[in-house]
Design a protein around this motif. Structure first.
Motif, short mmCIF file in Angstrom:
data_model
loop_
_atom_site.label_atom_id
_atom_site.label_comp_id
_atom_site.label_asym_id
_atom_site.label_seq_id
_atom_site.Cartn_x
_atom_site.Cartn_y
_atom_site.Cartn_z
N LEU A 1 1.17 -1.40 -0.27
CA LEU A 1 0.10 0.00 0.15
C LEU A 1 0.77 1.58 -0.27
N LEU A 2 1.76 0.84 0.75
CA LEU A 2 3.14 2.21 0.52
C LEU A 2 4.07 2.85 -0.56
N GLY A 3 4.17 1.71 -0.70
CA GLY A 3 5.30 1.33 -2.37
C GLY A 3 6.53 1.56 -1.67
N ALA A 4 7.32 2.69 -2.53
CA ALA A 4 8.72 2.28 -2.25
C ALA A 4 9.06 3.06 -0.51
N LEU A 5 9.79 2.96 0.29
CA LEU A 5 10.17 3.42 1.43
C LEU A 5 12.19 3.98 1.34
N THR A 6 12.07 4.77 2.00
CA THR A 6 13.79 5.18 1.54
C THR A 6 13.80 6.07 2.98
N PHE A 7 15.45 5.64 3.55
CA PHE A 7 15.05 6.27 4.48
C PHE A 7 16.50 5.94 5.68
N GLY A 8 17.23 6.95 6.56
CA GLY A 8 18.63 6.28 6.61
C GLY A 8 18.47 4.79 7.87
N ALA A 9 19.45 3.98 7.82
CA ALA A 9 18.94 2.32 7.91
C ALA A 9 18.96 2.87 9.71
N GLY A 10 20.00 3.89 10.48
CA GLY A 10 19.44 4.20 11.83
C GLY A 10 18.08 4.16 11.72
N ILE A 11 17.09 4.41 12.07
CA ILE A 11 15.70 5.24 11.58
C ILE A 11 15.27 3.68 12.67
N MET A 12 15.57 2.80 11.90
CA MET A 12 14.88 0.91 12.62
C MET A 12 15.20 1.30 14.57
N PHE A 13 16.49 1.82 14.64
CA PHE A 13 17.06 1.46 16.01
C PHE A 13 16.90 2.49 16.96
N PHE A 14 16.79 3.59 16.10
CA PHE A 14 17.45 5.44 17.46
C PHE A 14 15.76 5.34 18.02
N PRO A 15 15.14 4.69 17.74
CA PRO A 15 13.40 4.68 18.84
C PRO A 15 13.55 4.39 19.39
N ILE A 16 14.38 2.67 19.47
CA ILE A 16 14.64 2.44 20.88
C ILE A 16 14.88 2.70 21.81
N SER A 17 15.89 4.34 22.07
CA SER A 17 16.46 5.09 22.80
C SER A 17 15.15 5.28 23.82
N PHE A 18 14.44 5.64 22.95
CA PHE A 18 12.40 6.54 23.54
C PHE A 18 12.00 5.38 24.38
N ILE A 19 12.63 3.96 23.73
CA ILE A 19 11.51 2.67 24.36
C ILE A 19 12.14 2.82 25.99
N PHE A 20 13.35 2.96 25.65
CA PHE A 20 14.17 2.51 26.52
C PHE A 20 13.74 3.79 27.85
N GLY A 21 13.59 5.29 27.41
CA GLY A 21 13.50 6.58 28.27
C GLY A 21 12.30 6.10 28.93
N ASP A 22 11.11 5.40 28.81
CA ASP A 22 9.91 5.11 28.75
C ASP A 22 9.70 4.15 29.92
N ILE A 23 10.93 3.21 29.25
CA ILE A 23 10.84 1.82 30.64
C ILE A 23 11.77 2.77 32.07
N LEU A 24 12.40 3.49 31.48
CA LEU A 24 13.30 4.08 32.57
C LEU A 24 12.30 5.18 33.39
N THR A 25 11.44 5.72 33.00
CA THR A 25 10.91 6.53 33.43
C THR A 25 9.38 6.03 34.03
N GLU A 26 9.04 5.02 33.61
CA GLU A 26 8.04 4.46 34.47
C GLU A 26 7.92 3.47 35.13
N VAL A 27 9.12 2.92 35.05
CA VAL A 27 9.53 2.31 36.38
C VAL A 27 10.14 3.08 37.91
N TYR A 28 11.43 3.67 37.18
CA TYR A 28 12.29 4.48 38.03
C TYR A 28 12.06 5.89 38.99
N GLY A 29 10.91 6.41 37.53
CA GLY A 29 11.30 7.85 37.90
C GLY A 29 11.73 8.86 36.63
#
Length: 234
Positions: free
Chosen positions: A37-65
């Motif tokens: 449906l979306l067709g060709a998507l072009t992006f920097g490969a780092g975008i696959m992993f950089f959002p994981i840092s925000f997931i870590f931030g979510d986990i840290l704030t949710e558990v530890y503050g």
């Protein structure tokens, strides 16, 4: 006396590794995938992993503050700054006469000072916004609906990160037409939020495990949200 945790330092180390790798290794490659449906998507490969840092931030704030997350954000910032400086110095060193890979090496690790600074600024501001929003939402929702906090905080944090990074790094640089910047920002932001959504079930499991293992479920009701301090709430 600061409360001791079993897994906090391990999460901090994992956060720093993901952050440095996604910023130094990922941007060196542009990839294209074809999605239904979306067709060709072009992006920097780092975008696959950089959002994981925000997931870590979510986990840290949710558990530890927020305060515990703030310390990790600054550790990540220092690690990223050092890695960027190290990459710049190594690329700048003159190559040996019989070593012919300088151009290839520079294309992967030779980010300009402008891009490196933009990355540092956008990362720090975006992460603090993400952590602040999640902490406030946790109190507001009385700890219910974790998915609303992880996704909601990511929407704000990734929006700030992406909106800051691209103009600071590329506006007027000629890398691509300035008129295309809103489209690129929107595409990058959407991809990052979708990564967060996809990881939501895993985030739930990690948060539940850590709350049990650490005997902690912190609510930031009396927290000093000043980002420029390393004081903890304990």
């Amino acid at each position: 006396m600061r409360k001791q945790y079993r897994y906090y330092d391990m999460i901090m180390a994992a956060f720093a590794v993901v952050l440095v790798c996604s910023n130094l290794i990922g941007p060196g490659k542009i990839t294209e995938v074809h999605a239904p449906l979306l067709g060709a998507l072009t992006f920097g490969a780092g975008i696959m992993f950089f959002p994981i840092s925000f997931i870590f931030g979510d986990i840290l704030t949710e558990v530890y503050g927020y305060a515990a997350s703030r310390r990790v954000i600054w550790v990540g910032f220092i690690c990223l700054a050092f890695a960027s400086l190290m990459a710049w110095v190594i690329v700048a060193l003159p190559p040996a006469p019989d070593w012919h890979d300088q151009a290839a090496y520079q294309s992967v690790f030779g980010s300009t000072a402008r891009i490196a600074i933009a990355s540092l600024i956008s990362f720090a501001v975006g992460e603090f916004v993400n952590s602040f929003v999640l902490a406030k939402m946790k109190v507001l929702t009385q700890g219910r609906w974790l998915w609303s906090r992880t996704i909601g905080s990511t929407i704000f944090g990734e929006a700030v990160d992406t909106i800051l990074f691209f103009p600071l790094a590329f506006y007027g640089s000629g890398e691509f037409p300035d008129a295309m910047m809103p489209q690129i920002v929107l595409a990058q932001f959407t991809a990052k939020v979708l990564v967060e959504v996809a990881f939501t079930p895993i985030t739930y499991k990690i948060v539940a495990f850590l709350k049990r293992a650490e005997n902690e479920d912190y609510y930031d009701t009396k927290t000093d949200f000043n980002p420029f301090t390393l004081e903890t709430n304990r």
